[in-house]
Design an enzyme around this catalytic site. Structure first.
Site, PDB file in Angstrom:
ATOM      1  N   GLY A  14       0.835  -1.210   0.000  1.00  0.00           N
ATOM      2  CA  GLY A  14       0.000   0.000   0.000  1.00  0.00           C
ATOM      3  C   GLY A  14       0.863   1.250   0.000  1.00  0.00           C
ATOM      4  N   ASP A  61      -1.344  -7.851  -5.467  1.00  0.00           N
ATOM      5  CA  ASP A  61      -2.618  -7.866  -4.747  1.00  0.00           C
ATOM      6  C   ASP A  61      -2.359  -8.599  -3.436  1.00  0.00           C
ATOM      7  OD1 ASP A  61      -5.062  -8.378  -3.629  1.00  0.00           O
ATOM      8  OD2 ASP A  61      -6.010  -9.091  -5.475  1.00  0.00           O
ATOM      9  N   VAL A  62      -2.400  -7.870  -2.339  1.00  0.00           N
ATOM     10  CA  VAL A  62      -1.989  -8.460  -1.053  1.00  0.00           C
ATOM     11  C   VAL A  62      -2.940  -9.533  -0.541  1.00  0.00           C
ATOM     12  CG1 VAL A  62      -0.604  -6.512  -0.206  1.00  0.00           C
ATOM     13  CG2 VAL A  62      -3.072  -6.564   0.254  1.00  0.00           C
ATOM     14  N   ASN A  88       0.896  -2.862   5.259  1.00  0.00           N
ATOM     15  CA  ASN A  88       0.093  -1.659   5.494  1.00  0.00           C
ATOM     16  C   ASN A  88      -1.143  -1.555   4.618  1.00  0.00           C
ATOM     17  OD1 ASN A  88      -0.187   1.486   6.019  1.00  0.00           O
ATOM     18  ND2 ASN A  88      -0.019   1.208   3.795  1.00  0.00           N
ATOM     19  N   TYR A 154     -14.458  -3.646   8.636  1.00  0.00           N
ATOM     20  CA  TYR A 154     -13.145  -3.010   8.794  1.00  0.00           C
ATOM     21  C   TYR A 154     -12.637  -3.183  10.232  1.00  0.00           C
ATOM     22  CZ  TYR A 154      -9.607   0.674   8.887  1.00  0.00           C
ATOM     23  OH  TYR A 154      -8.436   1.365   9.019  1.00  0.00           O
ATOM     24  N   ALA A 156     -13.519  -5.385  12.419  1.00  0.00           N
ATOM     25  CA  ALA A 156     -13.206  -6.798  12.688  1.00  0.00           C
ATOM     26  C   ALA A 156     -11.834  -7.150  12.116  1.00  0.00           C
ATOM     27  CB  ALA A 156     -14.288  -7.688  12.076  1.00  0.00           C
TER      28      ALA A 156
HETATM   29  P1  NAP Z   1      -5.324   4.782   1.015  1.00  0.00           P
HETATM   30  O1  NAP Z   1      -4.895   6.198   0.936  1.00  0.00           O
HETATM   31  O2  NAP Z   1      -6.649   4.393   0.445  1.00  0.00           O
HETATM   32  O3  NAP Z   1      -4.192   3.842   0.415  1.00  0.00           O
HETATM   33  C1  NAP Z   1      -4.395   2.453   0.443  1.00  0.00           C
HETATM   34  C2  NAP Z   1      -3.197   1.769  -0.186  1.00  0.00           C
HETATM   35  O4  NAP Z   1      -3.397   0.340  -0.132  1.00  0.00           O
HETATM   36  C3  NAP Z   1      -3.028   2.126  -1.659  1.00  0.00           C
HETATM   37  O5  NAP Z   1      -1.661   2.105  -1.982  1.00  0.00           O
HETATM   38  C4  NAP Z   1      -3.760   0.982  -2.362  1.00  0.00           C
HETATM   39  O6  NAP Z   1      -3.307   0.863  -3.701  1.00  0.00           O
HETATM   40  C5  NAP Z   1      -3.330  -0.186  -1.471  1.00  0.00           C
HETATM   41  N1  NAP Z   1      -4.209  -1.355  -1.573  1.00  0.00           N
HETATM   42  C6  NAP Z   1      -5.545  -1.439  -1.338  1.00  0.00           C
HETATM   43  N2  NAP Z   1      -5.979  -2.684  -1.586  1.00  0.00           N
HETATM   44  C7  NAP Z   1      -4.895  -3.415  -1.986  1.00  0.00           C
HETATM   45  C8  NAP Z   1      -4.693  -4.764  -2.401  1.00  0.00           C
HETATM   46  N3  NAP Z   1      -5.709  -5.653  -2.451  1.00  0.00           N
HETATM   47  N4  NAP Z   1      -3.445  -5.160  -2.739  1.00  0.00           N
HETATM   48  C9  NAP Z   1      -2.408  -4.286  -2.687  1.00  0.00           C
HETATM   49  N5  NAP Z   1      -2.538  -3.010  -2.313  1.00  0.00           N
HETATM   50  C10 NAP Z   1      -3.763  -2.573  -1.974  1.00  0.00           C
HETATM   51  O7  NAP Z   1      -5.415   4.297   2.544  1.00  0.00           O
HETATM   52  P2  NAP Z   1      -4.661   4.842   3.854  1.00  0.00           P
HETATM   53  O8  NAP Z   1      -5.579   5.786   4.517  1.00  0.00           O
HETATM   54  O9  NAP Z   1      -3.275   5.242   3.541  1.00  0.00           O
HETATM   55  O10 NAP Z   1      -4.645   3.495   4.715  1.00  0.00           O
HETATM   56  C11 NAP Z   1      -3.506   2.649   4.740  1.00  0.00           C
HETATM   57  C12 NAP Z   1      -3.610   1.704   5.908  1.00  0.00           C
HETATM   58  O11 NAP Z   1      -3.771   2.458   7.107  1.00  0.00           O
HETATM   59  C13 NAP Z   1      -4.818   0.770   5.822  1.00  0.00           C
HETATM   60  O12 NAP Z   1      -4.476  -0.488   6.346  1.00  0.00           O
HETATM   61  C14 NAP Z   1      -5.830   1.446   6.729  1.00  0.00           C
HETATM   62  O13 NAP Z   1      -6.732   0.542   7.272  1.00  0.00           O
HETATM   63  C15 NAP Z   1      -4.912   2.016   7.802  1.00  0.00           C
HETATM   64  N6  NAP Z   1      -5.496   3.134   8.548  1.00  0.00           N
HETATM   65  C16 NAP Z   1      -5.743   4.321   7.942  1.00  0.00           C
HETATM   66  C17 NAP Z   1      -6.257   5.374   8.703  1.00  0.00           C
HETATM   67  C18 NAP Z   1      -6.493   6.737   8.131  1.00  0.00           C
HETATM   68  O14 NAP Z   1      -7.005   7.587   8.853  1.00  0.00           O
HETATM   69  N7  NAP Z   1      -6.155   7.026   6.911  1.00  0.00           N
HETATM   70  C19 NAP Z   1      -6.549   5.171  10.057  1.00  0.00           C
HETATM   71  C20 NAP Z   1      -6.294   3.931  10.625  1.00  0.00           C
HETATM   72  C21 NAP Z   1      -5.751   2.915   9.870  1.00  0.00           C
HETATM   73  P3  NAP Z   1      -4.165   0.138  -4.870  1.00  0.00           P
HETATM   74  O15 NAP Z   1      -5.595   0.541  -4.676  1.00  0.00           O
HETATM   75  O16 NAP Z   1      -3.540   0.599  -6.134  1.00  0.00           O
HETATM   76  O17 NAP Z   1      -3.974  -1.344  -4.668  1.00  0.00           O
END
Ligand code: NAP
Length: 256
Positions: A14, A61-62, A88, A154, A156
């Site tokens: 990610g 694809d993770v 991540n 999410y 869970a």
């Molecule tokens: P984001 O901006 O939507 O980025 C998500 C990243 O994950 C992108 O690089 C996306 O790229 C990749 N991804 C999604 N599905 C994937 C798959 N099946 N295989 C490989 N890559 C995949 O999200 P973010 O806010 O940075 O969140 C990142 C992590 O932090 C997540 O685990 C999220 O649950 C956690 N988190 C975020 C927040 C927040 O406030 N932002 C808070 C708590 C936890 P592609 O779509 O191109 O695959």
């Protein structure tokens, strides 16, 4: 000052956007060799070009074992092994239980939780080879600590990551490898922006430090877990949320 991670081989899933990109930026700034992985190749290419330092990319694809296995093999070949894995990648579609299809539940669990298991499984042979390693999972406050309508799947998955973490810490100790988790609160990312300005404003108002987090706030916590100084910490988690989970009531924030 932490011991440098210069020349360590790091994978960030990610890593094309948001928190993953922040983590990749922090490690690359330390002189680490970083591979970012995600599905969208254009976004990966652009991020790898924009992040200063030694950054390459791989599509992956993770949620799919063959794809994760391939990512680890090609990264190990390109970077001379694997020292640090930041699992991540994640997705957070918002759908209330009454409207949620079983397929959406499965997709979120596969993207967020199955992927943690697959990344650890794929990493073990490389850690075993050199007798050390580090894994950092990106969990969340949502699920382990808090709830939010629309995020049952999410929450869970994010709580599940912490359950996985405990046993993984025991099994990985055999390879002198630690595994820990960062638990972000509301971090300003592309994914969070998709939830709309009203959501962002309400969240910022509910945080004692009065701002959303930035991606490097999370990257710095991940860097600590990857550092030599954190060698004796495993199976643990750190909340990075500006104090968001502390207030006992909505009114408590107004008392600040
Ligand atoms: P984001 O901006 O939507 O980025 C998500 C990243 O994950 C992108 O690089 C996306 O790229 C990749 N991804 C999604 N599905 C994937 C798959 N099946 N295989 C490989 N890559 C995949 O999200 P973010 O806010 O940075 O969140 C990142 C992590 O932090 C997540 O685990 C999220 O649950 C956690 N988190 C975020 C927040 C927040 O406030 N932002 C808070 C708590 C936890 P592609 O779509 O191109 O695959």
């Amino acid at each position: 000052m932490l011991t440098t991670l210069k020349d360590r081989s790091v994978i960030v899933t990610g890593g094309s956007k948001g928190i993953g990109r922040g983590i990749a930026t922090i490690f690359a700034r330390q002189g680490a060799k970083v591979t970012i992985a995600a599905r969208n190749e254009d976004q990966l290419r652009q991020a790898a070009a924009e992040i200063p330092g030694d950054v390459r990319y791989e599509t992956c694809d993770v949620s799919a074992w063959a794809s994760v296995e391939r990512l680890f093999a090609s990264t190990a070949e390109a970077q001379g092994g694997i020292d640090v894995v930041c699992a991540n990648a994640g997705a957070f579609p918002q759908t209330k239980i009454i409207e949620m299809e079983a397929d959406e539940w499965d997709t979120v669990l596969a993207t967020n939780l199955r992927s943690s298991f697959l990344c650890v499984k794929a990493a073990i042979p490389y850690f075993k080879q050199v007798g050390k390693g580090r894994v950092i999972l990106t969990s969340s406050i949502t699920g382990p600590v808090t709830g939010f309508p629309g995020w049952a799947h999410y929450g869970a998955s994010k709580a599940g990551q912490l359950g996985f973490l405990k046993t993984a810490a025991m099994e990985l100790s055999r390879y002198n490898t630690t595994i820990n988790a960062v638990m972000p609160g509301n971090i300003f990312t592309e994914g969070l922006q998709d939830l709309g300005q009203e959501y962002l404003d309400t969240m910022a108002a509910s945080i004692p430090l009065k701002r959303l987090g930035n991606v490097e706030d999370v990257g710095n916590a991940a860097l600590f877990f990857a550092s030599d100084e954190a060698a004796y910490i495993t199976g643990q988690q750190i909340v990075v949320d500006g104090g968001q989970i502390i207030p006992e009531s909505l009114e408590a924030i107004d008392e600040i």
